[in-house]
Design an enzyme around this catalytic site. Sequence first.
Site, PDB file in Angstrom:
ATOM      1  N   CYS A  77       0.501 -14.441   1.873  1.00 12.40           N
ATOM      2  CA  CYS A  77      -0.271 -14.495   0.634  1.00 12.40           C
ATOM      3  C   CYS A  77      -1.290 -15.637   0.717  1.00 12.40           C
ATOM      4  O   CYS A  77      -2.180 -15.601   1.552  1.00 12.40           O
ATOM      5  CB  CYS A  77       0.649 -14.601  -0.586  1.00 12.40           C
ATOM      6  SG  CYS A  77      -0.213 -14.279  -2.147  1.00 12.40           S
ATOM      7  N   HIS A 178       3.236  -9.744  -0.025  1.00 12.35           N
ATOM      8  CA  HIS A 178       4.502 -10.477   0.095  1.00 12.35           C
ATOM      9  C   HIS A 178       5.523  -9.601   0.803  1.00 12.35           C
ATOM     10  O   HIS A 178       6.176  -8.777   0.164  1.00 12.35           O
ATOM     11  CB  HIS A 178       5.028 -10.860  -1.292  1.00 12.35           C
ATOM     12  CG  HIS A 178       4.279 -11.969  -1.929  1.00 12.35           C
ATOM     13  ND1 HIS A 178       4.579 -13.290  -1.712  1.00 12.35           N
ATOM     14  CD2 HIS A 178       3.218 -11.954  -2.777  1.00 12.35           C
ATOM     15  CE1 HIS A 178       3.739 -14.053  -2.398  1.00 12.35           C
ATOM     16  NE2 HIS A 178       2.909 -13.269  -3.050  1.00 12.35           N
ATOM     17  N   GLU A 180       8.390 -10.382   1.798  1.00  9.07           N
ATOM     18  CA  GLU A 180       9.719 -10.713   1.280  1.00  9.07           C
ATOM     19  C   GLU A 180      10.022 -10.010  -0.045  1.00  9.07           C
ATOM     20  O   GLU A 180      11.159 -10.010  -0.503  1.00  9.07           O
ATOM     21  CB  GLU A 180       9.874 -12.238   1.137  1.00  9.07           C
ATOM     22  CG  GLU A 180       9.178 -12.869  -0.051  1.00  9.07           C
ATOM     23  CD  GLU A 180       7.681 -13.107   0.098  1.00  9.07           C
ATOM     24  OE1 GLU A 180       7.110 -13.773  -0.781  1.00  9.07           O
ATOM     25  OE2 GLU A 180       7.075 -12.622   1.088  1.00  9.07           O
TER      26      GLU A 180
END
Length: 196
Positions: A77, A178, A180
């Site tokens: 990001c 992102h 994750e």
Amino acid sequence: MKVVILDTGCANLSSVTYAVQRLGYTPVVSREAEIVLQADKLFLPGVGTAQAAMNQLEERDLIALIKACTQPVLGICLGMQLLGTHSDESGGIPTLGIVDTPVKKMIDHGLPLPHMGWNQVIPKAGHRLFRDIDDGAYFYFVHSYAMPVCENTIAQANYGEAFTAALEKDNFFGVQFHPERSGAAGAQLLKNFLEM
């Protein structure tokens, strides 16, 4: 394998840590030069503003350290945006200058900003960072600034206009989304990076 998540003082350190742990690794969160330089893989996470992030990197003596890295580094990001030359935020914020491309405020094209939610990512065919990920997979984004498509772009997404969703420059990789927070596709991308 030594996996280090650079302690940039940003808010998504724990979510990146948990995502890497779920893949069976034991990452260390650190800003110590010796630990960072001995890492086999390094994550550069970031959320918030470029100004605050660069201030944190400077206060923690991390700018030269990041540039000295020769192992694979993945910016996430804002961490990816910091790899560019500067951000248009606040009239222009110099960033790390690893990729010779600026980061620009997104034009809304009648769409709400920030660009928040799931969006399709189109990678270059056969790129190793996207191995075993379905073509046109969706990833989770939250951002108002983006890097235009450039020679280092390895994947792009579209939100009113095309922008860099992932990049590669030497040992530096970056993803605007992102991983994750991107389910199975994000986990596979992290796995691909860790297995390089």
